[in-house]
Design an enzyme around this catalytic site. Structure first.
Site, PDB file in Angstrom:
ATOM      1  N   ASP A 196      44.377-116.102  25.644  1.00 26.67           N
ATOM      2  CA  ASP A 196      44.028-115.073  24.968  1.00 26.67           C
ATOM      3  C   ASP A 196      44.602-114.992  23.594  1.00 26.67           C
ATOM      4  O   ASP A 196      45.915-115.379  23.557  1.00 26.67           O
ATOM      5  CB  ASP A 196      44.141-113.271  25.602  1.00 26.67           C
ATOM      6  CG  ASP A 196      45.711-113.315  26.214  1.00 26.67           C
ATOM      7  OD1 ASP A 196      45.878-113.727  27.606  1.00 26.67           O
ATOM      8  OD2 ASP A 196      46.573-113.098  25.493  1.00 26.67           O
TER       9      ASP A 196
ATOM     10  N   ASP B 272      46.542-112.046  23.250  1.00 23.03           N
ATOM     11  CA  ASP B 272      47.387-110.648  22.965  1.00 23.03           C
ATOM     12  C   ASP B 272      46.174-109.551  22.725  1.00 23.03           C
ATOM     13  O   ASP B 272      45.303-109.197  22.634  1.00 23.03           O
ATOM     14  CB  ASP B 272      48.476-110.936  22.363  1.00 23.03           C
ATOM     15  CG  ASP B 272      49.515-109.410  23.709  1.00 23.03           C
ATOM     16  OD1 ASP B 272      49.465-109.611  25.083  1.00 23.03           O
ATOM     17  OD2 ASP B 272      50.527-109.017  23.683  1.00 23.03           O
TER      18      ASP B 272
HETATM   19  N1  ADE Z   1      48.566-111.681  26.418  1.00 20.54           N
HETATM   20  C1  ADE Z   1      49.231-111.840  27.694  1.00 20.54           C
HETATM   21  N2  ADE Z   1      50.443-111.084  27.849  1.00 20.54           N
HETATM   22  C2  ADE Z   1      51.328-111.222  29.224  1.00 20.54           C
HETATM   23  N3  ADE Z   1      50.716-112.088  29.439  1.00 20.54           N
HETATM   24  C3  ADE Z   1      49.929-112.987  29.785  1.00 20.54           C
HETATM   25  N4  ADE Z   1      49.483-113.811  30.581  1.00 20.54           N
HETATM   26  C4  ADE Z   1      48.659-114.305  29.271  1.00 20.54           C
HETATM   27  N5  ADE Z   1      48.356-113.805  28.891  1.00 20.54           N
HETATM   28  C5  ADE Z   1      48.999-112.438  28.643  1.00 20.54           C
END
Ligand code: ADE
Ligand SMILES: CSC[C@H]1O[C@H](OP(=O)(O)O)[C@H](O)[C@@H]1O
Length: 291
Positions: free
Chosen positions: A212, A214
Site C-alpha cells: 500500500d 500508507d
Molecule cells: N502502511 C503500513 N504501515 C505500517 N505497517 C504496514 N504494513 C503494511 N502496510 C503498512
C-alpha cells in the site's frame, strides 16, 4: 535437536511455506518465554530450514506483543546462522509501488514498547548496528529475485524501513514526516528482530512486500488491512518462489557475514563477573567467548 542453518520468519499473509517437505513441528521453550508459534522444520530446495510465523499461524499477536527475544533465541537454538524475514510494508515513496519488492538495508526506529536486547541483568554489551542488515544475505535475496524474472515484480535492492509501534496505522502528518526522513517503507516488526539477530550473531536480511501507499498519497486510498491482505495474496506466490530460490542459492554457497562475529569485542563486562544465572541464560550466545 534437529539443526537448520537457514531460518525464515513469515509475516502478515505468509503463515506457512507451501514448498516445505518432510515437515516437523518443533516446540521450543526459551529463557525468554515461548516463541510466537512452534517452529516448522522441513526441507526446502534440498536444505533443512526452520520456519516461524511471526504473528502465529492464526495471526493472534499484535506487533507490540511479539516475543521477539524468544523467536530469535529459538532460531539460535536450532543453529540458524542466516535469517530471512519476509514482511508486508507500506510505501513512503512514489517510485515504490504496491506489489514491488524492497530488500531493505537500513532502519529508522519509531517503536516505543519493544524488548530489543538480550543484555542487562549483570552483562553489558553493545553491538555495532550502523549496517543493521547483512549485506551478503541481502545480495543473495536480491539476486534470487532478479534471476527469477517474475512478471510484474519490480525490485528495489536497497531501502530504509521505518519501524513504527502500531497497531494503528500512521496519521497523515506522521506519514509525511517519515517521508521527510527519507524512509522508503513502513512496517511494525523488523527492527527489534534485526537487533536481536545481530546480538545473537545471526545474519539477518529483509524481504519487504509492498502492499500500500500508507496514507500520504493523494491519489490512493489510505491503507486498510483488507488492502494489505488483498495485495499480499496477489504476490504471496512470488514471495514463496523468491524464498525458495534464495535457499537454493544459499545451499550452494553460504556467504561470509560480519554478523557472525558481531559480539566479538562488544562485551564490556568481564566474563568472570557476569552473574551465573545470566551467564547460563545467555550461554547460547556467550559460550564461544568463554574459554
Ligand atoms: N502502511 C503500513 N504501515 C505500517 N505497517 C504496514 N504494513 C503494511 N502496510 C503498512
Ligand atoms: C497486516 S497489517 C500490518 C502488519 O503487517 C506487517 O506485519 P509483518 O511485518 O509481520 O508482515 C506490519 O509490520 C504490521 O505488523
Amino acid at each position: 535437536m534437529t539443526q537448520a542453518k537457514i531460518g525464515i520468519i513469515g509475516g502478515s499473509g505468509l503463515y506457512k511455506m507451501e514448498a516445505l517437505q518432510e515437515v516437523r513441528e518443533v516446540k521450543i521453550d526459551t529463557p525468554f518465554g515461548s516463541p510466537s508459534d512452534a517452529l516448522i522444520v522441513g526441507q526446502l530446495s534440498g536444505t533443512t530450514v526452520a520456519f516461524l510465523s511471526r504473528h502465529g499461524r492464526n495471526h493472534h499477536l499484535i506487533p507490540s506483543e511479539l516475543p521477539f527475544r524468544a523467536n530469535i533465541y529459538a532460531m539460535k537454538t536450532l543453529g540458524v546462522e542466516y535469517l530471512i524475514s519476509a514482511s508486508a510494508v507500506g510505501s513512503l515513496q512514489e517510485k515504490v509501488k504496491p506489489l514491488d519488492m524492497v530488500v531493505c538495508d537500513q532502519f529508522i526506529d519509531r517503536t516505543k514498547n519493544r524488548e530489543s536486547t538480550f543484555f542487562g541483568e549483570g552483562i553489558v554489551a553493545h553491538i555495532g548496528f550502523g549496517h543493521p542488515i547483512c549485506e551478503a544475505l541481502s545480495s543473495v535475496i536480491a539476486d534470487a529475485i532478479e534471476s527469477l524474472n517474475l512478471p510484474d515484480v519490480n525490485l528495489h535492492r536497497t531501502g530504509t524501513y521505518l519501524c513504527m509501534e502500531g497497531p494503528a496505522f500512521s496519521t497523515k502528518a506522521e506519514s509525511e514526516m517519515y517521508r521527510s526522513f527519507g524512509a522508503t517503507v513502513i512496517g511494525m516488526t523488523n527492527l527489534p528482530e534485526a537487533k536481536l539477530a545481530r546480538e545473537s550473531e545471526i545474519a539477518y536480511a529483509n524481504l519487504s512486500l509492498v502492499t500500500d501507499y500508507d496514507c500520504w498519497h493523494p491519489e490512493h486510498d489510505h491503507v486498510t488491512v483488507e488492502m494489505i491482505l488483498d495485495n499480499l495474496h496477489r504476490n504471496a506466490e512470488n514471495a514463496q518462489k523468491i524464498i525458495q530460490e534464495t535457499v537454493r542459492r544459499l545451499s550452494e554457497d553460504l556467504p561470509k557475514s560480519k554478523a557472525h562475529s558481531a559480539l566479538k569485542n562488544g562485551i564490556l563486562t568481564p566474563l568472570d563477573k557476569i552473574p551465573s544465572a545470566t551467564r547460563e541464560k545467555l550461554s547460547l550466545l556467550l559460550d564461544k567467548y568463554i574459554e
